[in-house]
Write a protein that holds these residues in place. Structure first.
Motif, PDB file in Angstrom:
ATOM      1  N   ARG A  34       0.724  -1.150   0.214  1.00  0.00           N
ATOM      2  CA  ARG A  34       0.037   0.057   0.244  1.00  0.00           C
ATOM      3  C   ARG A  34       0.799   1.252   0.035  1.00  0.00           C
ATOM      4  N   GLU A  35       2.034   1.167   0.711  1.00  0.00           N
ATOM      5  CA  GLU A  35       2.902   2.301   0.853  1.00  0.00           C
ATOM      6  C   GLU A  35       3.516   2.556  -0.695  1.00  0.00           C
ATOM      7  N   ASP A  36       3.858   1.408  -1.478  1.00  0.00           N
ATOM      8  CA  ASP A  36       4.338   1.630  -2.663  1.00  0.00           C
ATOM      9  C   ASP A  36       3.377   1.978  -3.537  1.00  0.00           C
ATOM     10  N   ILE A  37       2.165   1.737  -3.341  1.00  0.00           N
ATOM     11  CA  ILE A  37       0.895   2.003  -4.402  1.00  0.00           C
ATOM     12  C   ILE A  37       0.750   3.699  -4.164  1.00  0.00           C
ATOM     13  N   ALA A  38       0.774   4.033  -2.938  1.00  0.00           N
ATOM     14  CA  ALA A  38       0.656   5.609  -2.521  1.00  0.00           C
ATOM     15  C   ALA A  38       1.760   6.369  -3.253  1.00  0.00           C
ATOM     16  N   LEU A  89       4.327  -4.450  -8.901  1.00  0.00           N
ATOM     17  CA  LEU A  89       4.014  -5.239  -7.718  1.00  0.00           C
ATOM     18  C   LEU A  89       3.597  -6.582  -8.256  1.00  0.00           C
ATOM     19  N   GLY A  90       3.578  -7.051  -9.348  1.00  0.00           N
ATOM     20  CA  GLY A  90       3.040  -8.341 -10.013  1.00  0.00           C
ATOM     21  C   GLY A  90       1.691  -8.827  -9.358  1.00  0.00           C
ATOM     22  N   ARG A  91       0.954  -7.766  -9.641  1.00  0.00           N
ATOM     23  CA  ARG A  91      -0.645  -7.928  -9.259  1.00  0.00           C
ATOM     24  C   ARG A  91      -1.345  -7.532 -10.434  1.00  0.00           C
ATOM     25  N   ILE A 119      -5.279  -3.330  -8.414  1.00  0.00           N
ATOM     26  CA  ILE A 119      -4.837  -2.119  -7.976  1.00  0.00           C
ATOM     27  C   ILE A 119      -5.904  -1.005  -8.124  1.00  0.00           C
ATOM     28  N   SER A 120      -6.735  -1.137  -9.152  1.00  0.00           N
ATOM     29  CA  SER A 120      -7.684  -0.256  -9.315  1.00  0.00           C
ATOM     30  C   SER A 120      -8.942  -0.243  -8.244  1.00  0.00           C
ATOM     31  N   ARG A 121      -9.142  -1.592  -8.232  1.00  0.00           N
ATOM     32  CA  ARG A 121      -9.998  -1.831  -6.602  1.00  0.00           C
ATOM     33  C   ARG A 121      -9.416  -1.157  -5.434  1.00  0.00           C
ATOM     34  N   GLU A 122      -8.217  -1.302  -5.095  1.00  0.00           N
ATOM     35  CA  GLU A 122      -7.613  -1.020  -4.016  1.00  0.00           C
ATOM     36  C   GLU A 122      -7.679   0.834  -4.111  1.00  0.00           C
ATOM     37  N   LEU A 123      -7.274   1.287  -5.039  1.00  0.00           N
ATOM     38  CA  LEU A 123      -7.427   2.875  -5.121  1.00  0.00           C
ATOM     39  C   LEU A 123      -8.857   3.400  -4.882  1.00  0.00           C
ATOM     40  N   LYS A 147      -4.026   7.409   0.712  1.00  0.00           N
ATOM     41  CA  LYS A 147      -3.161   7.246   1.650  1.00  0.00           C
ATOM     42  C   LYS A 147      -2.876   5.874   2.115  1.00  0.00           C
ATOM     43  N   ALA A 148      -1.688   5.576   2.032  1.00  0.00           N
ATOM     44  CA  ALA A 148      -1.258   4.102   2.735  1.00  0.00           C
ATOM     45  C   ALA A 148      -1.976   3.872   3.887  1.00  0.00           C
ATOM     46  N   SER A 149      -1.682   4.708   4.855  1.00  0.00           N
ATOM     47  CA  SER A 149      -2.166   4.660   6.251  1.00  0.00           C
ATOM     48  C   SER A 149      -3.726   4.518   6.362  1.00  0.00           C
ATOM     49  N   THR A 150      -4.490   5.260   5.679  1.00  0.00           N
ATOM     50  CA  THR A 150      -5.981   5.196   5.602  1.00  0.00           C
ATOM     51  C   THR A 150      -6.554   4.019   4.973  1.00  0.00           C
TER      52      THR A 150
END
Length: 142
Positions: free
Chosen positions: A86-90, A106-108, A113-117, A131-134
């Motif tokens: 998540r930190e890398d994505i952010a 990320l090899g995903r 990734i779209s769903r995560e965002l 934000k990774a923490s959120t």
């Protein structure tokens, strides 16, 4: 674009989500340490100190679980996105990387990734800020 128009677009895109409040600073590892201490015979207050959380939080965890260890694994399986991912994505998202590029790194799957965002974006603003923490807090809450 005015703020009201932006708010309407975000609601249409993602629906109205009530703000869940300030993210907790306690993560899965804290809860695991708490329940290990309880299993070792520690009182709730002492187990909270061991886990590094306040007394009210320790009592809340104990009460919420009904006094029974929920048997949380120390970490989440590889099926789920990890905190470091998540930190890398952010970071990459802030640098302007696209969903497919992040997925390749990320090899995903790009859909993951779209769903995560989309799912774990900040709900405090009407902009879809990731934000990774959120995001981690949203995932832990679920």
């Amino acid at each position: 674009m005015r703020a009201i128009e932006r708010q309407k677009r975000v609601r249409e895109y993602r629906g109205q989500i009530a703000s869940p409040g300030r993210p907790t600073i306690a993560w899965r590892e804290d809860r695991v340490r708490f329940w290990i201490a309880i299993a070792g015979g520690a009182k709730t207050v002492d187990a909270g100190i061991t886990a590094g959380v306040s007394e009210p939080v320790a009592h809340r965890w104990f009460k919420h679980a009904g006094g029974v260890n929920p048997q949380l694994p120390p970490s989440v399986s590889g099926r789920y996105i990890s905190s470091s991912e998540r930190e890398d994505i952010a970071l990459w998202r802030a640098q302007g990387e696209g969903v497919r590029q992040i997925a390749r790194r990320l090899g995903r799957s790009p859909s993951t990734i779209s769903r995560e965002l989309r799912r774990n974006a900040s709900t405090r603003t009407y902009r879809l800020e990731y934000k990774a923490s959120t995001a981690q807090w949203h995932a832990e809450r679920r």
